[in-house]
Write an enzyme that holds these catalytic residues in place. Structure first.
Site, PDB file in Angstrom:
ATOM      1  N   GLU A  16      39.063  52.444  34.296  1.00  0.00           N
ATOM      2  CA  GLU A  16      39.090  51.605  33.154  1.00  0.00           C
ATOM      3  C   GLU A  16      39.782  50.300  33.510  1.00  0.00           C
ATOM      4  OE1 GLU A  16      40.409  53.765  29.696  1.00  0.00           O
ATOM      5  OE2 GLU A  16      41.265  51.627  28.994  1.00  0.00           O
ATOM      6  N   ASP A  17      40.690  50.431  34.481  1.00  0.00           N
ATOM      7  CA  ASP A  17      41.558  49.282  34.645  1.00  0.00           C
ATOM      8  C   ASP A  17      41.446  48.472  35.848  1.00  0.00           C
ATOM      9  OD1 ASP A  17      42.706  49.770  32.057  1.00  0.00           O
ATOM     10  OD2 ASP A  17      44.400  50.885  32.866  1.00  0.00           O
TER      11      ASP A  17
END
Ligand code: MN
Length: 742
Positions: A94-95
């Site tokens: 996600e990051d």
């Protein structure tokens, strides 16, 4: 010089990261062998590498977060190497720029699918779709493959709650509400009570800081007295248990702040009036074959010393909850006339209760709660397979069906069924079989005939009455809460409607043909509009059911009129939207500050909780009604925030009081002992002494007590508190509480 300082700080951080990593390995009791350790090390190294330049809101290195999540997974739930590795990598996709392909290649499919379940859906959502609901659904969908996704998500959420102080007020409220609405109940249903309790307490700390502080202060002030009481309560139990040769640990522990808060709110009582502020727990060291007998032996010891309130006996040893919870609970009358709840369970039962599902694995061979648990999971899977519902319906349905408390009822043959609280006889019928549900005309509950809408209670024995002539109708949807019953009824109605609509369509097609008009989409739409039919299918259905008479189907005429109407309607709607705007602009604006910049926004007060100045508030952007201001602890607001957090907007009361104070409607409830003239004394205090205006007033008395409900106009919370203490001072038995419309 400054270079050197930075280096030192960096080195200190590196040391700290390694220290935390070693701590993690130490807590990972289920990690055995080289393979496991290699997996965890590789996950750790990858995570360190890719999170290297990231920091959390607190300023700490980002890697502390995945490390902490993994630590919770290992230590507090007792998960194994795969879960620990996934926890370490849960934010990578996600990051960071790392993608799922890389994870699949390096760690294999099953780890990659867990990480995928933990990665939020990103993208654009329209007003009707809530990204939070979509993400929650996505996470649950992976549950059919792997429950570990949810367990890790719970660890992730717990750590975020523990570090919530660094977030903005707005995010705090969003995250705390979502935790209360979804994650704490989820942890509860998975049987992880320790985490559930901590989540609730933390959520309360942010949604209701005032109450949280108040209760924790009072808990610590009363600790000494409580400890003394517990010691004297426990002493004789200890002696007697030892006499009959049981091995045990016994401890008294305060209830959580959140559970005390809920009790105060639900029963409308003060802290001092909550009688069970703590519970005494007896944990028996028993062999598995002896467990049940030992529990009941301990029960008989406790109840021969203190008189039990048999209405408050809960036996989850004989029939465990779906989440595997086993325990005997009994409330007894202790010294000084104080009720005490005693929980009796074995070490194994306690372990399952505190750590939940994961702990089951250890005991799998010897107990039957896994099958209960599997049952619950199977029901969830069934619901997940139903493609009909949208994400929001899904979250709501999940909430009522799987996160609420359950009732235990019996079939005529004595088979135990578990249903969500508020389930009816009709739910029960569908639970047994769709065919039974569809033909249900009523039921016998404990041999008494009841309608199909009858709400079931714990311990009811239910026999369903059916008739071949019976069939479901739309009203039935109001009587059921389970997904199974809802889907059963809906699919029956849909099928029935579809068949009728076929007939209606034929009739309409014939009419078109007679008037030599084209039976095409646009023309059908115009006819639908003319009769206010929500859809084409509905139009056919209305014709078939003769809600629309055949003689009224004058096709040409209808199409002409409908075209005219359409044009008029468009003009009208443009007019009314500008009128609405003018009206909103006249609303008062100066008392609430909305958003972070000083743009003037229209708002109105939510009717459900009627905020007054001094309350913690939030703004919620509605569709078509501007911004609604709710109290931040309002039940509706919590549900809204947990599903549509992107529509929440920071709001607070302006600190400067307006010259001419506004008044706000507030509902209060007064209870007490009935006495001659008490009502006039109360109304005198309100209207004459304090000069507060009343809008409605209602007093009722039963058996020497009275209950009054009043709507009063007040300025703010301190005004309200003055009013409440003035009414209370009339008589020591009077209790006054502020109500919200729930
Ligand atoms: Mn995270």
């Amino acid at each position: 010089m400054s270079e050197e300082v930075i280096n030192t700080a960096e080195e200190l951080e590196k040391k700290e990261i390694l220290k935390r990593y070693r701590q993690l390995l130490k807590s990972a009791k289920r990690v055995k062998g080289k393979e496991d350790r290699k997996l965890i090390r590789e996950a750790f190294e990858l995570s360190v590498e890719y999170h290297k330049n990231m920091r959390r809101k607190s300023g700490e290195p980002y890697i502390y977060h995945p490390l902490a999540v993994a630590q919770i997974a290992a230590e507090e739930i007792g998960l194994g190497a795969t879960s620990i590795a996934c926890a370490l990598m849960h934010d990578l996709v996600e990051d960071t720029e790392l993608d799922l392909k890389y994870i699949t290649k390096k760690f294999g499919k099953s780890i990659a699918s867990i990480i995928d379940g933990l990665t939020k859906i990103s993208g654009v959502f329209d007003e009707k779709n809530s990204p939070q609901a979509e993400n929650f659904r996505k996470m649950l969908l992976t549950l059919s493959d792997d429950i570990r996704v949810i367990l890790i998500k719970i660890c992730d959420r717990l750590h975020n709650m523990r570090t919530l102080e660094y977030m903005s007020r707005n995010s705090q409220l969003k995250i705390a509400s979502e935790t209360l609405y979804l994650y704490a109940p989820l942890a509860h249903r998975l049987g992880i009570y320790a985490i559930k309790t901590e989540m609730e307490d933390l959520a309360l700390k942010y949604t209701e800081p005032e109450s949280y502080r108040e209760i924790s202060k009072k808990l610590s002030q009363t600790k000494e007295d409580r400890d003394r009481f517990i010691r004297s309560f426990i002493r004789p139990i200890k002696t007697e248990l030892s006499k009959i040769g049981l091995k045990f640990v016994i401890k008294g522990r305060p209830k959580s702040i959140y559970s005390i808060y809920s009790k105060m709110k639900k029963q409308q009582v003060s802290f001092e009036q909550v009688y069970d502020l703590f519970a005494v727990r007896i944990i028996l060291e028993s062999e598995v074959e002896q467990e049940k007998r030992d529990c009941w032996n301990a029960y008989s010891v406790v109840t021969s010393i203190y008189k039990p309130n048999t209405e408050r006996l809960r036996d989850w040893v004989s029939s465990p909850k779906s989440n595997g919870y086993e325990s005997l609970h009994i409330t007894v009358m202790g010294p000084k006339g104080r009720f005490v709840e005693v929980q009796i369970r074995t070490r194994r039962m306690d372990d399952i209760a505190e750590r939940g599902y994961a702990a089951h694995w250890k005991y799998k061979e010897n107990s039957n709660e896994v099958s209960n648990y599997d049952n619950w999971l199977n029901n969830i899977r069934e619901m997940l397979e139903n493609p009909e519902s949208n994400a929001l319906d899904f979250v709501e349905e999940f909430h009522t069906n799987f996160l609420s408390e359950e009732v235990f009822v019996f079939t005529p043959k004595g088979e135990l069924k578990k249903l969500p609280v508020k389930a009816t006889a009709l739910d029960f019928a569908f639970e047994i079989h769709t065919a039974i549900g569809s033909t249900c005309i009523g039921a016998k509950v404990n041999n008494r005939i009841v309608p199909l809408s009858h709400v079931l209670n714990n311990g009811d024995q239910v026999e369903i009455l059916t008739s071949a002539k019976q069939k479901p109708n739309k009203d039935w949807l109001n009587y059921v809460v389970t997904g199974k019953a809802k889907h059963g009824i809906k699919s029956f109605l849909k099928e029935e409607k579809r068949m009728a609509a076929e007939m209606g369509k034929e009739i309409l097609a014939k009419k078109f043909k007679n008037e030599k008009t084209e039976f095409g989409k646009d023309n059908i739409q115009l006819v639908s509009n003319y009769f206010n039919a929500p859809s084409e299918l509905d139009l056919y259905y209305m014709i078939a059911k003769e809600t629309i008479a055949k003689k009224d189907l004058k096709i040409r005429q209808i199409i002409n009129e409908s075209q005219l109407l359409q044009r008029e309607h468009m003009v009208q709607s443009m007019k009314s939207s500008s009128e609405h705007k003018n009206k909103l602009e006249n609303l008062r604006k100066e008392h609430i500050i909305i958003g972070d910049d000083n743009v003037k926004l229209d708002f109105s007060m939510a009717k459900c909780c009627s905020p007054i100045p001094g309350d913690e508030i939030i703004g919620f952007i509605t569709i078509g009604e501007g911004i609604k201001i709710h109290r931040s602890n309002c039940k509706n607001a919590i549900a809204l925030m947990s599903q549509y957090s992107y529509r929440v907007i920071n709001s607070r009361w302006a600190s400067e009081k307006p010259v001419e104070p506004e008044t706000y409607e507030t509902l209060i409830k007064i209870t007490g002992i009935d006495d001659i003239g008490i009502v006039s004394k109360i109304t005198d205090v309100i209207s004459k002494d304090l000069k507060v205006n009343m809008k409605t007033i209602k007093f009722e008395s039963f058996d020497g007590t009275f209950e009054g409900t009043l709507t009063v106009f007040i300025n703010d919370t301190s005004h309200l508190n003055d009013l409440i203490s003035a009414i209370k001072s009339i008589d020591p038995y009077i209790n006054v509480t502020r109500q919200s419309v729930d």
